[in-house]
Design a protein around this motif. Structure first.
Motif, short mmCIF file in Angstrom:
data_model
loop_
_atom_site.label_atom_id
_atom_site.label_comp_id
_atom_site.label_asym_id
_atom_site.label_seq_id
_atom_site.Cartn_x
_atom_site.Cartn_y
_atom_site.Cartn_z
N VAL A 173 0.79 -1.16 -0.38
CA VAL A 173 0.14 0.12 -0.10
C VAL A 173 0.86 0.93 0.08
CG1 VAL A 173 -2.42 0.86 1.02
CG2 VAL A 173 -1.60 -1.26 1.20
N GLY A 174 1.04 2.06 -1.54
CA GLY A 174 1.49 3.00 -1.28
C GLY A 174 1.05 4.09 -1.35
N LEU A 175 1.89 5.00 -2.10
CA LEU A 175 1.20 6.78 -2.38
C LEU A 175 1.08 6.85 -3.96
CD1 LEU A 175 2.79 9.37 0.19
CD2 LEU A 175 0.33 8.47 -0.33
N LYS A 176 0.41 7.42 -4.63
CA LYS A 176 0.45 7.58 -6.33
C LYS A 176 0.95 8.76 -6.09
CE LYS A 176 -3.02 7.53 -10.07
NZ LYS A 176 -4.34 7.94 -10.02
N SER A 177 2.08 8.90 -6.28
CA SER A 177 3.28 10.46 -6.45
C SER A 177 4.24 9.96 -6.93
CB SER A 177 3.35 10.24 -4.99
OG SER A 177 4.52 11.74 -4.73
N ASP A 178 4.76 11.17 -7.38
CA ASP A 178 5.92 11.13 -8.14
C ASP A 178 7.63 11.28 -7.54
OD1 ASP A 178 5.77 13.81 -7.70
OD2 ASP A 178 6.06 14.39 -9.98
N ILE A 179 7.20 11.81 -6.13
CA ILE A 179 8.23 12.02 -5.28
C ILE A 179 8.89 9.69 -5.50
CG2 ILE A 179 7.08 13.73 -4.36
CD1 ILE A 179 6.44 12.12 -1.56
N SER A 180 10.52 10.55 -4.85
CA SER A 180 11.68 9.23 -5.02
C SER A 180 11.25 8.92 -3.56
CB SER A 180 12.83 10.05 -4.31
OG SER A 180 13.26 10.55 -3.38
N PRO A 181 10.87 9.07 -2.68
CA PRO A 181 11.09 8.17 -1.44
C PRO A 181 9.78 6.78 -1.96
CG PRO A 181 10.30 9.74 -1.03
CD PRO A 181 10.99 10.41 -2.05
N THR A 182 8.75 7.74 -2.43
CA THR A 182 7.48 7.05 -2.80
C THR A 182 8.03 5.81 -4.08
OG1 THR A 182 5.81 8.71 -2.16
CG2 THR A 182 5.22 7.21 -3.93
#
Length: 348
Positions: free
Chosen positions: A190-199
């Motif tokens: 279960v993750g974040l919908k994002s373009d940031i590096s940790p995600t």
């Protein structure tokens, strides 16, 4: 009642018979190797005795330094960011700096408004957790070169900058491999919908290990602004319903884990009997939860120390190219009951 007149450097100079220039050097921590230890102690003792406070506005104009650092976090109320802020504050204070905190809420427009506000106030440095879609703005801020800029918690591949981050790829790889080694076959992410590096790296680490072990990628990505909402919890609920074979869940952030724990409770799924749980970022809640939740813990003290040390290095070097500061730190896997494998006789 007549207001007491504020003591000035000239008053101290007249009282001690020491030049204002010498006193200014001592007050601004520039006396080392210039002024004798005896004179420094004499001035410092007198300043303490009379309770002298320097005029910060005049001091800023004279030195070009406000002795302030802005920490622009994603969410300063989040236990991870608040813990970092508290530790940084102590270290910065010991070095003569104060820290101003603010939150972007992962919103580009809000981050831009805050940057404009603080640039006008002549802060010395920024420590920033940039929101989504902020690469061009970060590159511009760094190129302006008027303040030291340290990027925290994430980084960019396509331009030079200073940063302090967790090794998210290695941490996610380790977490996924740990669950598989524990005997879990169907690990969900279960993750974040994002373009940031940790995600991106946490998802990548999970997918990489699953592929290497011939396991199916079972993941769901939740938009940042839905994580703490009923909509976000509904997406986690639907994900679990679509994948009833899932026997363990890896959550990419502590906020996702909290929403996930609420969802599992609503679904009457027991931890770890029905599903195992492991999350990124420790907090008191996870240790006190029943059962306690396993985590990939970030090294808060080390992160805070590197952030301040790196920022002060940049300030001392006037942000020269040779002073680039980049640190990638390891996370720690803390095993608790939530990730235990339940045997067939139902004992842990």
């Amino acid at each position: 009642m007549k207001k007491k007149r504020k003591i000035s450097i000239k008053d101290i100079s007249k009282e001690l018979g020491i030049s204002t220039t010498t006193i200014s050097f001592i007050i601004n921590n520039k006396a080392k190797n210039r002024i004798s230890k005896e004179v420094i102690e004499k001035v410092e003792d007198y300043i303490e005795k009379v309770g002298y406070k320097p005029n910060t506005t005049a001091q800023t104009l004279r030195t070009g330094k406000s002795k302030t650092i802005v920490f622009m976090a994603e969410d300063i109320s989040d236990p991870f960011f608040s813990a970092i802020a508290k530790e940084m504050e102590e270290i910065a204070f010991e070095n003569g700096y104060k820290i101003i905190y603010c939150s972007t809420e992962n919103k580009k427009e809000r981050a831009l408004e805050l940057l404009d506000l603080f640039k006008d106030r002549q802060v010395d440095a920024f420590i920033i957790t940039p929101p989504e879609g902020f690469k061009d703005e970060m590159e511009k801020l760094i190129r302006e070169n008027k303040q030291a800029v340290m990027v925290f918690d994430r980084y960019y591949d396509d331009f030079e900058h200073n940063y302090v981050v967790l090794d998210n790829l290695a941490s996610s790889t380790r977490a996924t491999r740990y669950l598989l080694d524990n005997g879990f076959q169907n690990v969900g992410f279960v993750g974040l919908k994002s373009d940031i590096s940790p995600t991106l790296e946490r998802l990548q680490g999970y997918q990489q290990v699953m592929a290497e072990n011939g396991q199916k990628d079972r993941s769901v990505l939740i938009p940042f602004d839905e994580v703490k909402t009923l909509t976000g919890r509904k997406k986690i609920y639907d994900f679990i319903k679509r994948n009833p074979q899932i026997d363990s869940l890896l959550f990419a952030t502590n906020s996702l884990a909290i929403s996930g724990l609420k969802t599992l409770k609503e679904m009457s799924l027991k931890i770890p009997e029905d599903v195992s749980v492991l999350t990124f970022d420790d907090r008191d809640l996870f240790e006190l939860y029943s059962p306690p939740i396993s985590v990939i813990s970030q090294p808060v003290s080390q992160l805070a120390n590197e952030l301040i040390k790196g920022t002060l290095n940049l300030l001392e070097s006037d942000f020269k190219e040779s002073s680039k500061f980049r640190k990638v730190l390891k996370g720690q896997l803390i095993e608790r009951i939530s990730s235990s494998r339940v045997s067939e006789n139902n004992s842990i």
